[in-house]
Design a protein around this motif. Sequence first.
Motif, PDB file in Angstrom:
ATOM      1  N   ALA A 132       0.823  -1.211   0.000  1.00  0.00           N
ATOM      2  CA  ALA A 132       0.000   0.000   0.000  1.00  0.00           C
ATOM      3  C   ALA A 132       0.858   1.264   0.000  1.00  0.00           C
ATOM      4  O   ALA A 132       0.614   2.206   0.755  1.00  0.00           O
ATOM      5  CB  ALA A 132      -0.968  -0.009   1.175  1.00  0.00           C
ATOM      6  N   SER A 133       1.889   1.287  -0.851  1.00  0.00           N
ATOM      7  CA  SER A 133       2.832   2.407  -0.898  1.00  0.00           C
ATOM      8  C   SER A 133       2.444   3.493  -1.891  1.00  0.00           C
ATOM      9  O   SER A 133       2.921   4.629  -1.776  1.00  0.00           O
ATOM     10  CB  SER A 133       4.232   1.908  -1.278  1.00  0.00           C
ATOM     11  N   PHE A 134       1.610   3.159  -2.878  1.00  0.00           N
ATOM     12  CA  PHE A 134       1.411   4.066  -4.002  1.00  0.00           C
ATOM     13  C   PHE A 134      -0.057   4.432  -4.186  1.00  0.00           C
ATOM     14  O   PHE A 134      -0.957   3.620  -3.946  1.00  0.00           O
ATOM     15  CB  PHE A 134       1.937   3.433  -5.289  1.00  0.00           C
ATOM     16  N   ASN A 135      -0.269   5.656  -4.651  1.00  0.00           N
ATOM     17  CA  ASN A 135      -1.620   6.105  -4.998  1.00  0.00           C
ATOM     18  C   ASN A 135      -2.031   5.628  -6.380  1.00  0.00           C
ATOM     19  O   ASN A 135      -3.207   5.379  -6.644  1.00  0.00           O
ATOM     20  CB  ASN A 135      -1.693   7.635  -4.971  1.00  0.00           C
ATOM     21  N   VAL A 136      -1.032   5.538  -7.282  1.00  0.00           N
ATOM     22  CA  VAL A 136      -1.285   5.152  -8.669  1.00  0.00           C
ATOM     23  C   VAL A 136      -0.159   4.236  -9.135  1.00  0.00           C
ATOM     24  O   VAL A 136       1.009   4.480  -8.817  1.00  0.00           O
ATOM     25  CB  VAL A 136      -1.360   6.389  -9.600  1.00  0.00           C
ATOM     26  N   VAL A 137      -0.516   3.194  -9.889  1.00  0.00           N
ATOM     27  CA  VAL A 137       0.477   2.352 -10.560  1.00  0.00           C
ATOM     28  C   VAL A 137       0.161   2.352 -12.049  1.00  0.00           C
ATOM     29  O   VAL A 137      -0.986   2.150 -12.455  1.00  0.00           O
ATOM     30  CB  VAL A 137       0.474   0.912 -10.023  1.00  0.00           C
ATOM     31  N   LEU A 138       1.185   2.595 -12.853  1.00  0.00           N
ATOM     32  CA  LEU A 138       1.070   2.563 -14.301  1.00  0.00           C
ATOM     33  C   LEU A 138       1.775   1.330 -14.836  1.00  0.00           C
ATOM     34  O   LEU A 138       2.936   1.081 -14.501  1.00  0.00           O
ATOM     35  CB  LEU A 138       1.707   3.806 -14.925  1.00  0.00           C
TER      36      LEU A 138
END
Length: 206
Positions: A104-110
């Motif tokens: 749960a480290s990122f707001n968005v993953v591309l």
Amino acid sequence: MNNTARFWDRIAQRYARRPVADEDSYQQKLRLTREYLRPDMHVLEFGCGTGSTALVHAPHVARIRATDISSNMIDIARAKAADAGIGNVDFECVALADLEAEPASFNVVLGLSILHLLPDWRDVIARVHGLLKPGGIFVTSTACLNDGFGFMRPIAPLGRWLGLLPDLAFFGKDDLLGTMTSAGFEIKHEWLPGPRKAVFIIARRR
């Protein structure tokens, strides 16, 4: 270094010079993605290639961590960031499976133009889900090779052996959407620009 990394290292310079195949669709995907970006967000892009998309999105977020397995691709990306004076993108040569990051480290993953190049793409989707904060966004543009490119399946192993093709994963759009839903994503946006085009998906971690 594995064969896949060698393949992308070998073509990195040529890849960097190649123009975007469908500029209008690419710009539309950038616009749709920006609707979900905020100045305080931390973003991960895996399979970032030469960094073009990460650098375009950089002004709209706090920080981007962009990764690729090709060291030559990463070198090109770092040079582009330096030339553009962009300092909030960290380029790393690492596979997603080996990435050191807290859950749960990122707001968005591309994950753009990459899932169909990963034999373990289902595991990758599960990993992305775990890296996102609750309510986080996964953006992917994926060539679903079973939908219009199934003829490549018999020749793909020979192409890999000859060094002419990278690893390819054959699945259809329905399989992709079903896997994402089963992994815990809610599909927010789905767009297929045309026949034999990559499907663009924006999904939210439930």
